[in-house]
Enzyme design. Structure first.
Site, PDB file in Angstrom:
ATOM      1  N   HIS A  74       0.823  -1.199  -0.155  1.00 14.99           N
ATOM      2  CA  HIS A  74       0.013   0.037   0.121  1.00 14.99           C
ATOM      3  C   HIS A  74       0.851   1.391  -0.045  1.00 14.99           C
ATOM      4  O   HIS A  74       0.641   2.122  -0.516  1.00 14.99           O
ATOM      5  CB  HIS A  74      -1.092  -0.011   1.237  1.00 14.99           C
ATOM      6  CG  HIS A  74      -2.335  -1.143   1.200  1.00 14.99           C
ATOM      7  ND1 HIS A  74      -3.397  -0.677   1.480  1.00 14.99           N
ATOM      8  CD2 HIS A  74      -2.395  -1.945   0.430  1.00 14.99           C
ATOM      9  CE1 HIS A  74      -4.268  -1.657   1.346  1.00 14.99           C
ATOM     10  NE2 HIS A  74      -3.574  -2.663   0.501  1.00 14.99           N
ATOM     11  N   SER A  84       4.548   7.223   3.308  1.00 17.27           N
ATOM     12  CA  SER A  84       3.440   8.162   3.346  1.00 17.27           C
ATOM     13  C   SER A  84       2.443   7.436   4.003  1.00 17.27           C
ATOM     14  O   SER A  84       1.674   7.755   4.877  1.00 17.27           O
ATOM     15  CB  SER A  84       2.933   8.592   2.120  1.00 17.27           C
ATOM     16  OG  SER A  84       2.565   7.660   1.125  1.00 17.27           O
ATOM     17  N   THR A 204      -0.542 -15.635   0.276  1.00 15.94           N
ATOM     18  CA  THR A 204      -0.318 -17.117   0.949  1.00 15.94           C
ATOM     19  C   THR A 204      -0.169 -16.832   2.332  1.00 15.94           C
ATOM     20  O   THR A 204      -0.333 -18.044   3.112  1.00 15.94           O
ATOM     21  CB  THR A 204       1.193 -17.574   0.203  1.00 15.94           C
ATOM     22  OG1 THR A 204       1.451 -18.641   0.912  1.00 15.94           O
ATOM     23  CG2 THR A 204       2.186 -16.603   0.515  1.00 15.94           C
TER      24      THR A 204
END
Ligand code: HEM
Ligand SMILES: *[C@@H]1O[C@H](CO)[C@@H](O)[C@H](O)[C@H]1NC(C)=O
Length: 335
Positions: A74, A84, A204
């Site tokens: 992300h 960030s 996984t």
């Protein structure tokens, strides 16, 4: 999230992707400066210190491992790999306050903050090692700590100075994405279909909350634009985990067969229609990506090699240099 059906939404997304793609081109020149062993002379114990802190945290709570891997993904997809995602703003405009990032693991965030504090406390290391690099090291460490491949990680990123939560939902993939949507978004970040499939193998380990797949198991609740097939026994077991009146904290394992091992079982599950998210199962359902899923399911080395290569490419997205960045004192705030 998927499902922007109005043309206005699609245009907005296309415009954002174009901006992200342009940023990617500008950043490619900077990425050449990343290299392994970047801190060998400036802070030689940085990598071993991060590994030891992360390892302690994974032993205390397994959730730190998948949480850290997802945090890195992300971070890199939102404004580039510049930490960030770690910034916390008192006005609530930081990335963690976007719905798409609401389920990022607080245990993983805490582990990264502790690793940063430990590195800052090393003699001569204060102000030298960026949070973006600590996140990249930690993502590497949780892979090998859970049984995946060990690899050298490129370093030399600076931390970003800007953030806002509004952009997040436009630049992350949604669990209802089909192959075209996945490929378009990953391509805008310089990643191929092969990279995208390998990186999806991160599923996984870790969990997904019921709201992300509940429409796949109660299809009468809402007609889906698209819902790849699901194994019937698997579906029945998911209905027990997520009854129609499920609680928001209920979740299921992304890899139903070996949820705590970084291995290629995720791909084998897809062959039996046991992919949890639509975006997982489509990798097998779509004829264009199926051969790669078959190859990764049959050959762990092939998966590991592709995963390591794709993680390096992921880690080069949007790297900050010069006055665009800084080495933060703490990961939660700009200096
Ligand atoms: C291909 C597109 C992807 C989609 C649509 C997707 C979507 C999701 C969703 C919906 C969740 C569950 C969130 C929740 O309910 O808490 C999740 C979890 C996770 N994702 Fe992905 N993801 C994608 C790619 C990736 C990549 C590239 C990585 C890392 C390289 C990654 C790593 C993870 C991990 C480790 C978890 C488990 C997190 C935890 O247990 O705390 N994902 N993903
Ligand atoms: C598995 O993949 C590796 C790496 O791509 C390759 O060198 C090896 O030949 C493959 N093994 C088999 C049995 O196909």
């Amino acid at each position: 999230m998927a499902g922007g059906s109005s043309s206005g939404k699609l245009l907005w997304r296309a415009a954002l992707l174009a901006v992200v793609a342009l940023a990617g081109i500008i950043v490619d020149a900077a990425s050449a400066q990343l290299r392994q062993n970047y801190y060998a002379s400036s802070c030689p114990s940085a990598e071993s210190t991060v590994r030891s802190v992360i390892s302690q945290h994974v032993q205390q709570s397994f959730a730190v491992a998948p949480g850290t891997l997802r945090l890195f993904f992300h971070d890199c997809f939102v404004r580039g790999c510049d930490a960030s995602v770690m910034l916390m703003a008192s006005n609530g405009d930081d990335e963690s306050h976007s719905g798409a990032d609401a389920t990022l693991s607080p245990y993983a965030v805490e582990a990264i903050n502790k690793a940063k504090a430990a590195v800052e406390a090393l003699p001569g290391c204060a102000g030298k090692v960026s949070c973006a690099d600590i996140l990249a090291m930690a993502a590497r460490d949780v892979v090998s700590l859970t049984g995946g491949p060990s690899y050298g990680v490129e370093l030399g990123r600076l931390d970003g100075r800007t953030f806002n939560r509004a952009i997040v939902k436009h630049v992350l993939p949604g669990p209802g994405f089909d192959l075209n949507q996945l490929n378009t978004l990953f391509a805008s970040n310089g990643l191929t279909q092969l990279d995208m499939i390998a990186l999806s193998g991160a599923h996984t380990i870790g969990v997904t909350h019921c709201d992300k797949f509940v429409r796949r198991i109660y299809t009468f609740k809402q007609r889906l634009r698209y819902n790849p097939p699901m194994n019937l026994d698997f579906l029945r077991s998911l209905r027990k985990v997520c009854p129609m009146n499920y609680t928001p904290t209920s979740f299921a394992m992304l890899d139903v067969s070996t949820p705590r091992a970084f291995d290629n079982a995720y791909f084998d599950n897809l062959r039996y229609n046991k992919g949890l998210l639509a975006s997982d199962q489509v990798l097998f359902t779509d004829r264009r990506s199926r051969p790669t899923v078959e190859r990764f399911a049959a050959n762990a080395t092939a998966f590991n090699d592709a995963f390591v290569a794709a993680m390096a490419k992921l880690g080069r997205i949007g790297v900050k240099t010069g006055s665009d960045g800084e080495v933060r004192k703490v990961c939660t705030a700009v200096n």
